[in-house]
Design an enzyme around this catalytic site. Structure first.
Site, PDB file in Angstrom:
ATOM      1  N   HIS A 100       0.819  -1.221   0.000  1.00 26.86           N
ATOM      2  CA  HIS A 100       0.000   0.000   0.000  1.00 26.86           C
ATOM      3  C   HIS A 100       0.850   1.266   0.000  1.00 26.86           C
ATOM      4  O   HIS A 100       0.342   2.343  -0.330  1.00 26.86           O
ATOM      5  CB  HIS A 100      -0.976  -0.011   1.190  1.00 26.86           C
ATOM      6  N   ASP A 131       0.201  -7.670   1.780  1.00 29.16           N
ATOM      7  CA  ASP A 131       0.584  -6.254   1.682  1.00 29.16           C
ATOM      8  C   ASP A 131       2.103  -6.125   1.675  1.00 29.16           C
ATOM      9  O   ASP A 131       2.701  -5.562   2.590  1.00 29.16           O
ATOM     10  CB  ASP A 131      -0.024  -5.484   2.853  1.00 29.16           C
ATOM     11  N   SER A 211       4.712   2.152   8.089  1.00 28.39           N
ATOM     12  CA  SER A 211       4.372   1.029   7.218  1.00 28.39           C
ATOM     13  C   SER A 211       5.551   0.634   6.341  1.00 28.39           C
ATOM     14  O   SER A 211       6.156   1.479   5.677  1.00 28.39           O
ATOM     15  CB  SER A 211       3.189   1.397   6.322  1.00 28.39           C
TER      16      SER A 211
END
Length: 289
Positions: A100, A131, A211
């Site tokens: 993402h 992811d 992230s």
């Protein structure tokens, strides 16, 4: 009169050893953690005045040259629209991050290393099921991390998270423990919500921008890829097990993309004709061929 003692004072040697381990790991592996910057050509808007009827003479004879305030586009300008974290897994510039973080095929990606150097990044592969993503920069002799074994994790063991917190504070360090294993979560951001299984839960602070950063054990091994935080909660973050990421990396190295083996099954819905032609014992359902 009694004095209260913290665990670190009652077991100073143990605490000092843990502090020394954490600071040593941070010093050794922080240079291999990078910021991933997302940029796009965005429209430049300026205040202007326009005639709502354009140049139509019919309306102009009744209303004249009316001008109302509005916003007009004056070309495009490349702007930073997002960011995340990654970590270098090969000295020639292969970097692991979250899908993402680099999900926009129309965006440009720049990697900023710990020594303030900037590199244009190419997305090599985005994992279709998890992811994860692998990107690449053109460089040599880069510092790298050590990938550990996430199958041997235990609840309660100490972990260290490193990342670009809030997209602003690079190489932010937080520590905590593994507070849960084999979690299933639904993560949003970067597109459609995605169900992620077999996830590591940790209370090490993971903030937006973290992230794609590494989650390390006290041996300095990456055992997870930080991926999400729980909204409306404190001290609940999640990471993808590094063994899942290893499969993705090996796929990119071997095939140039992330691949998954699967069993192909072909079937047709049973009709009266198919039943008669193939002498099937049932008249409805699916016929697996």
């Amino acid at each position: 009169e009694r004095s209260l003692q913290t665990p670190c004072r009652t077991a100073s040697k143990t605490c000092f050893a843990q502090e020394e381990a954490v600071t040593g790991i941070v010093k050794k592996y922080s240079p291999a953690v990078v910021s991933v910057i997302v940029s796009k050509d965005m429209p430049v808007l300026e205040n202007c005045y326009i005639n709502p009827f354009g140049n139509d003479p019919f309306f102009q004879q009744f209303f004249g040259n009316i001008q109302i305030p509005s916003q007009c586009q004056k070309g495009y300008k490349k702007q930073e629209v997002g960011g995340g974290t990654g970590f270098i897994i090969s000295s020639d510039g292969m970097i692991l991050t979250n899908k993402h973080v680099v999900s926009d095929a129309n965006a440009e990606y720049t990697v900023l290393t710990n020594d303030e150097k900037k590199y244009t990044a190419t997305v090599l592969a985005r994992d279709p099921l998890k992811d994860l993503a692998v990107i690449k920069i053109k460089a040599t002799d880069l510092p790298t991390v050590v990938l550990g074994n996430s199958d041997s994790l235990q609840i309660g063991q100490t972990v260290i998270a490193i990342g670009n917190a809030l997209g602003e504070f690079r190489n932010t360090i937080s520590t905590g423990i593994i507070s849960g294993l084999a979690r299933t979560i639904v993560a949003s951001g970067g597109g459609q919500p995605e169900e992620l299984r077999n996830i590591i839960q940790t209370d090490a602070a993971i903030n937006p921008g973290n992230s794609g950063g590494p989650l390390l054990n006290l041996r300095g091994e990456v055992i997870g890829v930080n991926v999400a935080v729980a909204e409306g909660a404190q001290g609940i973050g999640f990471a993808l097990p590094i063994n899942e990421a290893k499969k993705a990396v090996n796929g990119v190295k071997s095939h140039g993309k992330i691949v998954y083996p699967f069993i192909g099954i072909n079937y047709v819905s049973i009709t009266e004709t198919i039943q008669k032609d193939n002498n099937l014992p049932v008249s409805e359902g699916a016929w697996i061929k």
